[in-house]
Design an enzyme around this catalytic site. Structure first.
Site, short mmCIF file in Angstrom:
data_model
loop_
_atom_site.label_atom_id
_atom_site.label_comp_id
_atom_site.label_asym_id
_atom_site.label_seq_id
_atom_site.Cartn_x
_atom_site.Cartn_y
_atom_site.Cartn_z
N GLY A 15 0.79 -1.24 0.00
CA GLY A 15 0.00 0.00 0.00
C GLY A 15 0.81 1.28 0.00
O GLY A 15 0.33 2.32 0.47
N MET A 94 -4.12 -7.15 -6.85
CA MET A 94 -3.61 -8.20 -7.73
C MET A 94 -4.69 -9.25 -8.08
O MET A 94 -4.43 -10.45 -8.06
CB MET A 94 -2.38 -8.87 -7.09
CG MET A 94 -1.27 -7.88 -6.76
SD MET A 94 -0.86 -6.75 -8.11
CE MET A 94 0.60 -7.52 -8.72
N HIS A 113 0.45 0.92 -13.01
CA HIS A 113 1.18 -0.27 -13.45
C HIS A 113 2.67 0.09 -13.56
O HIS A 113 3.02 1.15 -14.08
CB HIS A 113 0.64 -0.73 -14.81
CG HIS A 113 1.33 -1.96 -15.32
ND1 HIS A 113 1.04 -3.22 -14.82
CD2 HIS A 113 2.31 -2.12 -16.23
CE1 HIS A 113 1.83 -4.10 -15.43
NE2 HIS A 113 2.61 -3.46 -16.29
N ASP A 149 -4.31 -4.28 -18.22
CA ASP A 149 -3.29 -3.25 -18.43
C ASP A 149 -3.41 -2.59 -19.81
O ASP A 149 -2.40 -2.29 -20.46
CB ASP A 149 -1.87 -3.84 -18.28
CG ASP A 149 -1.66 -4.47 -16.91
OD1 ASP A 149 -2.26 -3.99 -15.94
OD2 ASP A 149 -0.87 -5.42 -16.81
N GLU A 178 5.97 6.26 -9.20
CA GLU A 178 4.54 5.96 -9.03
C GLU A 178 3.92 6.90 -8.00
O GLU A 178 2.84 7.43 -8.19
CB GLU A 178 4.35 4.51 -8.58
CG GLU A 178 4.69 3.50 -9.63
CD GLU A 178 4.32 2.07 -9.22
OE1 GLU A 178 3.90 1.31 -10.08
OE2 GLU A 178 4.46 1.72 -8.02
C1 GAR Z 1 3.02 -1.12 -7.57
O1 GAR Z 1 4.32 -1.10 -8.10
C2 GAR Z 1 2.00 -1.21 -8.67
O2 GAR Z 1 2.39 -0.55 -9.84
C3 GAR Z 1 1.94 -2.70 -8.91
O3 GAR Z 1 1.99 -3.26 -7.62
C4 GAR Z 1 2.79 -2.41 -6.79
C5 GAR Z 1 2.04 -2.18 -5.50
O4 GAR Z 1 2.86 -1.53 -4.57
N1 GAR Z 1 0.76 -3.07 -9.60
C6 GAR Z 1 0.73 -4.01 -10.53
O5 GAR Z 1 1.69 -4.66 -10.85
C7 GAR Z 1 -0.63 -4.22 -11.16
N2 GAR Z 1 -0.49 -4.85 -12.41
P1 GAR Z 1 2.23 -0.85 -3.30
O6 GAR Z 1 1.32 -1.90 -2.63
O7 GAR Z 1 3.40 -0.52 -2.42
O8 GAR Z 1 1.46 0.35 -3.72
#
Ligand code: GAR
Length: 195
Positions: A15, A94, A113, A149, A178
């Protein structure tokens, strides 16, 4: 009185993007969205702790409690209706969503993503990018459609790949990007939604 888009964030894990969104929406009193609900499909997701610490309502729904994807997505849709949600941010959620759910939320659900879409859809992006010898990668915020995606791109940030990068080092650099773009993208989408 300012009008803000009632936003839910869907997570499955750490998160850190959720945290960036919480901070952005809280630090700017005129931010056009407020996070009113955090939903996780994993009861032990650390992001739920982040949300609770920020005083945001949390809900954990396990897909294992439902007979199929449709039943799980219907349950999530009911929760969205109950909390009068107008916008959904997927932040490391996910689970694939059904076409029916994505259709119901078309134009009102966004995802982040960890690659420069349309390149490197799916999982394990950083390892694949490094194996391919790319010189740069990045991250993308996009609208969610039924295809994974693949929705319209809202915002991207490029991230350089540095000689000797490991998956972990690259992941950290992409994460920082991000955390920069997701709040801006949410702001843009919420402003558009509110008109
Ligand atoms: C992030 O890097 C996001 O881009 C990726 O999961 C991570 C979550 O990190 N999402 C995907 O790969 C979706 N296809 P976080 O829980 O620390 O925000």
């Amino acid at each position: 009185m300012t009008c803000k888009a009632r936003t839910a964030v869907f997570i499955s894990g750490n998160g850190s993007n959720l945290q960036a969104l919480i901070d952005a929406t809280r630090n700017d009193t005129s931010f056009p969205a407020e996070i009113v609900l955090v939903l996780s499909n994993k009861a032990d997701a650390y992001g739920l702790t982040r949300a609770r610490e920020a005083g945001i309502t949390t809900i954990a729904v396990s897909h294992k409690d439902y007979p199929n994807r449709t039943a799980f997505d219907d349950a999530m849709h009911q929760i969205m209706k109950e909390y009068e949600i107008e916008l959904i941010c997927l932040a490391g959620f996910m689970r694939l969503l059904t076409p029916d759910f994505t259709q119901k939320w078309a134009g009102r659900m966004i995802n982040i993503h960890p690659s420069l879409l349309p390149d490197y859809k799916g999982l394990d992006t950083h390892r694949r990018v490094l194996e391919d010898g790319c010189h740069e990668t990045g991250c993308t915020v996009h609208y969610v459609i039924a295809d994974m995606d693949a929705g319209e791109i809202i915002m991207q940030e490029r991230v350089p790949i540095i000689a000797g990068d490991t998956v972990e080092a690259l992941q950290q650099r992409v994460h920082a990007a991000e955390h920069r773009i997701y709040p801006y993208a949410l702001k843009e989408v919420a402003e558009k939604l509110l008109g």
